[in-house]
Design an enzyme around this catalytic site. Sequence first.
Site, PDB file in Angstrom:
ATOM      1  N   CYS A 207      43.861  35.315  37.903  1.00  0.00           N
ATOM      2  CA  CYS A 207      43.423  35.399  39.299  1.00  0.00           C
ATOM      3  C   CYS A 207      44.533  35.796  40.267  1.00  0.00           C
ATOM      4  O   CYS A 207      44.262  36.178  41.402  1.00  0.00           O
ATOM      5  CB  CYS A 207      42.818  34.063  39.729  1.00  0.00           C
ATOM      6  SG  CYS A 207      41.431  33.555  38.698  1.00  0.00           S
TER       7      CYS A 207
ATOM      8  N   HIS B  10      42.601  33.838  47.162  1.00  0.00           N
ATOM      9  CA  HIS B  10      41.780  34.105  45.984  1.00  0.00           C
ATOM     10  C   HIS B  10      40.492  33.312  46.112  1.00  0.00           C
ATOM     11  O   HIS B  10      40.502  32.133  46.481  1.00  0.00           O
ATOM     12  CB  HIS B  10      42.531  33.696  44.716  1.00  0.00           C
ATOM     13  CG  HIS B  10      41.650  33.572  43.520  1.00  0.00           C
ATOM     14  ND1 HIS B  10      40.819  34.599  43.103  1.00  0.00           N
ATOM     15  CD2 HIS B  10      41.442  32.535  42.657  1.00  0.00           C
ATOM     16  CE1 HIS B  10      40.148  34.196  42.039  1.00  0.00           C
ATOM     17  NE2 HIS B  10      40.508  32.952  41.749  1.00  0.00           N
TER      18      HIS B  10
ATOM     19  N   ASN C 224      33.696  33.816  41.634  1.00  0.00           N
ATOM     20  CA  ASN C 224      35.105  34.045  41.305  1.00  0.00           C
ATOM     21  C   ASN C 224      35.204  35.323  40.474  1.00  0.00           C
ATOM     22  O   ASN C 224      34.725  35.380  39.344  1.00  0.00           O
ATOM     23  CB  ASN C 224      35.640  32.845  40.518  1.00  0.00           C
ATOM     24  CG  ASN C 224      37.110  32.973  40.158  1.00  0.00           C
ATOM     25  OD1 ASN C 224      37.689  34.045  40.222  1.00  0.00           O
ATOM     26  ND2 ASN C 224      37.707  31.863  39.765  1.00  0.00           N
TER      27      ASN C 224
END
EC number: 2.3.1.180
Length: 328
Positions: A113, A252, A282
Site C-alpha cells: 500500500c 492511503h 482499499n
Amino acid sequence: MKKASIISVGAYIPKDILTNFDLEKMVDTSDEWIVKRTGIKTRHLAKNEVTSDLAYKAALMAIQRAGIDKNDIDAVICATITPDYFCMPSTACKVASNLGLFDVTAFDISAACTGFIYLLEIAKSLVESGAKKNVLIIGAEKLSSIINWQDRSTCVLFGDGAGAAIVSSSDDNYIIDVHTSSDGSKGNLLITPGCGIVHPANKDTIDKKLNFLHMSGNEVFKIAVNTLAKDVVDILEKNSVSSKDIDLFIPHQANLRIIEAVKQRLDFTDEQCVVTVVDYGNTSSASIPMAMNDAYEDGRLKQGSLILLDAFGGGFTWGSALLRFGGK
C-alpha cells in the site's frame, strides 16, 4: 539543482461494482457490519482485465493531461502486488509496450500500500539527478485475484483500480520531501504466503488457500495508526509546516477508521482530507493516485496546492510525501 514535480494525474476505475449488499449474499456479513468497521460501501472489480490493462488506461489519462508527447517519457515504473506474471515480464514493461514505448527504462516495485510513495521517491531522484526527464509512475492492482471470497475479514476490504502520475522537472510547485521506511520483522501480519519460493504454487498451497491474502486486522490497525501519525508529524516538523498549512491530506485509503484516527490525532479538518475508500475500498498502491485524481476532477486539487500524502502497507512499509501540485 532541478526540482521534480507531479505535473499530472490520471486514474482508471473498473466498471463493475460490488456492493455490501452483494457481499451479504456471498459471506456471513452485512452492510451495517462492513460500514461500521471499515466505512466501505462499494468497491470496483476488473472482471475481464489484468493489472497491466488498468495501469495502461490510467497512464493514458495522465499523459494526456500532462500535455506531453508519450515519446518524451523515458521511464515507466509500476508499483503492484498483483503483477500480470509472477517473475517476468514486469507489468511496467507491458505498459510501456502497450504505450508504444520500446526504448525506455521500465520496472516494477513491490511495497504494497506504500507503493506510490516509494514511486515518488524513485521518480524524484531520477528527475533531480538529471538521469530522466519525464517519469511515468503507476500504482495498479487487481486485488480481487488474491482475495479469498469466503473470508469475510478480507473480502469486504479490497477493490481493483489504477492511478498514474507524470513526474517532470519544474522551477516551482515541486515535490518538497519524501520519506520511506520499513520493518520486515512484522511481515507475517499482512502476507500472501503462497506462490513464492517459500510456498511454491502447487495443489497443497492452493488447498490451504496460501495463495490468498492473509491479515491480522486488529494488530495491523494499531500499528498503522501509530506509525502513520508519527510519520506525518516527522515530515511536517522537518519542513517547518503545520497541519493548518496543508491544503489536502491524501492518505492511503485502507479503512475509514484508520483515516479518521490519524486525522483526529493530527488535527486535520474534514475539508482538508480526501476520502475515497467509501466508494473504492482499499486498492493498495493505487489508492493514493486514485484519490488524487478524484480530488483533481472535483476541483480540490489545484496547481500550487500543498499536499501531504501518507501510507502504510504490508512488509511492513510506510512513507509520506510533502509537495506542491504542479498540474494545471
